[in-house]
Scaffold this active site. Structure first.
Site: not given
Length: 170
Positions: A41-43, A141
């Site tokens: 889920q880290n962008n 992020s």
């Protein structure tokens, strides 16, 4: 609450690196996977693949190749700390990485980007720079940074376009 000692990864860089992106400290999922920005889920990786106009990949070797191709180094501000969970706000007893040596070994780095306010704050607290660098703080992020939309964060991360050889029509 039990604090665990967490250690950062070695830097990922090359002799050609001219941009350094700094996080604070790897989260639990990244440490488990032994990968920078390993939480799905880290962008971070989504931002880089979009900005650098490459097809997204979950393959870590492909991700590292993207960094290398674009002369981007990544590391964390902290060498180790005590922390419960993965939130930067839970960090205690932190010790910074050795940026004096790293930056001497990477003289082409002219810009340092911080992946979030906490990374910038820890850097400014512990690191004294011997020469001038362009310092840019970007929105984190991390999935914990829910205060901005994906699109608004991506817009700020597009500063990378001017720092790499990426075409500007994104």
């Amino acid at each position: 609450m039990r604090y665990m000692k967490s250690f950062s990864f070695p830097p990922f860089s090359s002799a050609q690196s001219n941009v350094l992106i700094l996080g604070t400290m790897p989260g639990i999922k990244s440490l488990e996977l032994n990968q920078y920005y390993g939480h799905n889920q880290n962008n971070f990786w989504k931002f880089l693949f979009l900005i650098l106009k490459e097809d997204f990949s979950n393959d870590y070797e492909t991700r590292k190749a993207l960094l290398q191709k674009n002369n981007i180094a990544i590391w964390d501000v902290l060498q180790y700390c005590d922390r419960v969970g993965s939130l930067d706000s839970a960090i205690k007893n932190e010790v910074a990485n050795d940026f004096e040596s790293f930056l001497k070994e990477h003289p082409k780095i002219t810009t340092i980007l911080f992946n979030g306010q906490k990374a910038a704050a820890f850097f400014k607290k512990y690191v004294v720079l011997e020469k001038s660098y362009q310092l840019i703080t970007l929105p984190s992020s991390s999935p914990a940074n829910a205060g901005k939309t994906f699109e608004s964060k991506l817009d700020e991360w597009k500063v990378l376009i001017s720092l790499t050889n990426t075409p500007t029509d994104i």
